[in-house]
Design an enzyme around this catalytic site. Sequence first.
Site, short mmCIF file in Angstrom:
data_model
loop_
_atom_site.label_atom_id
_atom_site.label_comp_id
_atom_site.label_asym_id
_atom_site.label_seq_id
_atom_site.Cartn_x
_atom_site.Cartn_y
_atom_site.Cartn_z
N PRO A 1 0.78 -1.23 0.00
CA PRO A 1 0.00 0.00 0.00
C PRO A 1 0.82 1.28 0.00
CG PRO A 1 -0.18 -1.14 2.11
CD PRO A 1 0.49 -2.08 1.15
N ASN A 2 0.33 2.20 -0.79
CA ASN A 2 0.87 3.57 -0.91
C ASN A 2 2.19 3.67 -1.67
OD1 ASN A 2 -1.30 4.80 0.60
ND2 ASN A 2 -0.44 3.77 2.38
N ARG B 1 4.87 10.94 -2.42
CA ARG B 1 4.55 10.67 -1.02
C ARG B 1 5.75 10.94 -0.12
NH1 ARG B 1 4.62 4.52 1.29
NH2 ARG B 1 3.77 5.03 3.33
N TYR C 1 10.88 9.00 1.43
CA TYR C 1 10.94 7.95 0.40
C TYR C 1 11.62 8.38 -0.90
CZ TYR C 1 7.63 5.78 3.59
OH TYR C 1 7.03 5.25 4.71
N ASN D 1 7.69 -5.61 -0.34
CA ASN D 1 7.58 -4.46 0.55
C ASN D 1 6.11 -4.38 0.98
OD1 ASN D 1 7.40 -2.04 1.89
ND2 ASN D 1 8.72 -0.93 0.46
N ALA E 1 2.72 -0.60 5.25
CA ALA E 1 2.25 -0.61 6.65
C ALA E 1 1.71 -1.97 7.09
CB ALA E 1 1.20 0.47 6.84
N GLU F 1 11.94 -9.43 2.84
CA GLU F 1 11.16 -8.24 3.20
C GLU F 1 12.04 -7.01 3.03
OE1 GLU F 1 8.82 -8.26 6.86
OE2 GLU F 1 9.66 -6.28 7.27
N HIS G 1 12.27 -2.61 2.95
CA HIS G 1 11.72 -1.28 3.24
C HIS G 1 12.67 -0.22 2.72
CE1 HIS G 1 8.67 -3.09 5.68
NE2 HIS G 1 9.61 -3.82 6.25
N ARG H 1 12.39 5.16 12.94
CA ARG H 1 11.20 6.01 12.79
C ARG H 1 10.26 5.81 13.99
NH1 ARG H 1 8.80 5.14 7.01
NH2 ARG H 1 7.66 7.04 7.62
C1 DQA Z 1 7.80 1.17 4.19
C2 DQA Z 1 7.82 1.41 5.71
C3 DQA Z 1 6.44 1.23 6.30
O1 DQA Z 1 6.47 1.48 7.70
C4 DQA Z 1 5.47 2.20 5.67
O2 DQA Z 1 4.16 1.99 6.18
C5 DQA Z 1 5.48 2.13 4.19
C6 DQA Z 1 6.77 2.05 3.51
C7 DQA Z 1 9.17 1.48 3.55
O3 DQA Z 1 9.37 1.04 2.42
O4 DQA Z 1 10.01 2.15 4.14
O5 DQA Z 1 4.46 2.24 3.54
O6 DQA Z 1 7.49 -0.19 3.96
#
Ligand code: DQA
Length: 151
Positions: A10-11, A18, A23, A75, A78, A99, A101, A108
């Site tokens: 997501p996102n 964003r 990011y 990835n 959240a 995994e 990020h 954070r």
């Molecule tokens: C993320 C870190 C997560 O905590 C966050 O909710 C994201 C992006 C990252 O790539 O740093 O959406 O996965």
Amino acid sequence: MKKIYVLNGPNLNLLGKREPHVYGQASLQDLIQGLEKCAKELGIVISSYQSNHEGDIIDRLHEANEKKYEGVILNPGAFTHYSYAIRDAIAGIDIPVVEIHLSNVHARESFRRESVTAPVSIGQISGFGFYGYHMALHALLERIKGEQIHE
Ligand code: DQA
């Protein structure tokens, strides 16, 4: 040719727009293009997919397994921090999942320090931006080749 599935949660479709201070300025398309180049050099083919929906991500994990991909770079966004359903999907498939990020989740907010998906993944890479995905490709390749990864 070895096939790796790249799954962004997501996102991550909003990359570049964003929270660019967290990011970066580059888009998801930039990320995938760079990764495709890296994969080509390594003799790997990647398929990529992004979804904002938990069940969709679970379906794609199952599909990667059924279609005999060699591994997944995931990835979970959240969902990392609370999706037991995605955790169970990773645990339930036969192929390795890395995994990833972009940000350093450990530096954070405190809720980001917990990952329910990392314990069932072969490892977690966090804090190296797009380069982390390249690291994940290398790590998966080593795992596929049967070489030992430091545990
Ligand atoms: C993320 C870190 C997560 O905590 C966050 O909710 C994201 C992006 C990252 O790539 O740093 O959406 O996965």
